[in-house]
Design an enzyme around this catalytic site. Structure first.
Site, short mmCIF file in Angstrom:
data_model
loop_
_atom_site.label_atom_id
_atom_site.label_comp_id
_atom_site.label_asym_id
_atom_site.label_seq_id
_atom_site.Cartn_x
_atom_site.Cartn_y
_atom_site.Cartn_z
N PHE A 41 18.21 6.67 -0.37
CA PHE A 41 18.36 7.24 -1.71
C PHE A 41 17.19 6.82 -2.59
CE2 PHE A 41 20.16 6.67 -6.09
CZ PHE A 41 20.10 8.01 -6.44
N TYR A 150 25.80 -0.50 -13.14
CA TYR A 150 25.02 -1.50 -12.41
C TYR A 150 25.43 -2.91 -12.79
CZ TYR A 150 20.89 -3.85 -10.49
OH TYR A 150 20.05 -4.68 -9.78
#
Length: 318
Positions: A41, A150
């Site tokens: 990714f 995150y």
């Protein structure tokens, strides 16, 4: 059970990324067998193409949100997009990578009874009210902001690591990584070092978000990899979390000036609004790493930055 072999077999998730590729390279140099796992990714084959064909190196295209069944002797869990542009692209997947990925890798470590290292982050401290940041500081994190996928994902991963350690006696190592830079950084990851270098080399305006007085500490990648390996190979009772970063602090405006000087660029500096939840200060206290690991960074920004610029020139401006 661990494999019985003269060579240690290391699993590196996120192994085709910036940090992961350097770690794979170093582990091979140490004589280890290395399994590099990545879903590509944000990682790229270009980062590891010089390792392809090495007799002790394997690549598995795999997403850590799904279980993985391999036989290894240690796990470095680095899988997760780590820059705001990438982790905010698909925030749900980012959280799943941190949380489900941790569960799957911890499950593998539990089955094999092997040590596992978690690449955590200074983002667990959020916008800190303590400076410099020590490992016993619990942080000041917005749980519902655009960076939370995150920040909170990594915080939850740390929780899982310590719960597996307490409940299942898994040998864990947790590293809190501060801003790291060096060759093979993604050119468009939105991080300040890569942003400034790309803009300067292209002759574009250098964009400072906010007033430029916010501070960061920049650790060269070679130093960071040294720290990760020392932590993995430390005594079982050394679980962390341990800060790994360079305690020398720079304002973002100072970094921009250094990049302009090192590149010889005539780019102008322009200002833009600060991103949401952007920390004002970030600097690690690395006393614990010095004491427990005998580690501290040795590459100053004055040396590491030109090496990084040279890499960007060769890759994108040759």
């Amino acid at each position: 059970m661990p494999r019985y072999s003269l060579q240690k077999r290391s699993l590196v998730t996120g192994g085709a990324g910036f940090l992961g590729s350097h770690l794979c390279e170093r582990l091979l140099a140490m004589g280890n067998e290395v399994i590099c796992v990545d879903n590509f990714f944000t990682g790229t084959r270009r980062n590891i193409e010089h390792l392809i064909g090495h007799q002790r190196f394997e690549i598995l295209r795999h997403d850590v949100t799904f279980p993985l069944y391999v036989e290894v002797d240690e796990i470095y869990n680095l899988a997760c997009p780590a820059s705001p542009i990438h982790y905010q692209f698909d925030p749900v997947q980012t959280t799943k990578t941190s949380v489900s990925g941790a569960i799957n890798m911890l499950g593998l470590a539990k089955r094999l009874r092997i040590p596992i290292l978690q690449a955590s982050t200074s983002e667990v401290y959020g916008n800190p009210t303590v400076h410099p940041q020590t490992e016993d500081y619990w942080g000041n994190v917005n749980p519902i902001g655009p960076r939370s996928c995150y920040d909170e994902g990594k915080r939850c991963a740390e929780t899982l690591f310590f719960d597996y350690h307490r409940q299942h006696q898994i040998r864990i190592k947790v590293a809190r990584i501060f801003n790291t830079y060096g060759p093979r950084m993604h050119p468009r990851d939105g991080r300040v070092v890569s942003n400034f270098i790309m803009q300067a080399l292209a002759g574009e305006d250098i964009t400072l978000y906010g007033d430029g007085r916010q501070t960061r500490s920049f650790c060269f990648v070679d130093d960071l990899i040294d720290g990760l390996i020392k932590l993995m190979n430390s005594a079982d009772e050394v679980t962390g979390p341990v800060n790994l970063g360079n305690p020398e602090e720079f304002s973002i405006a100072e970094l921009a000036d250094l990049v302009l000087q090192a590149t010889g660029s005539k780019s102008r500096i322009v200002f833009a609004p600060s991103p949401v939840d952007d920390p004002r200060q970030r600097r690690p206290d690395v006393t614990l790493a010095r004491t427990l690991l005998g580690w501290e960074p040795v590459v100053p920004l004055a040396i590491g930055l030109p090496r990084t610029i040279a890499d960007f020139r060769s890759r994108f401006f040759a």
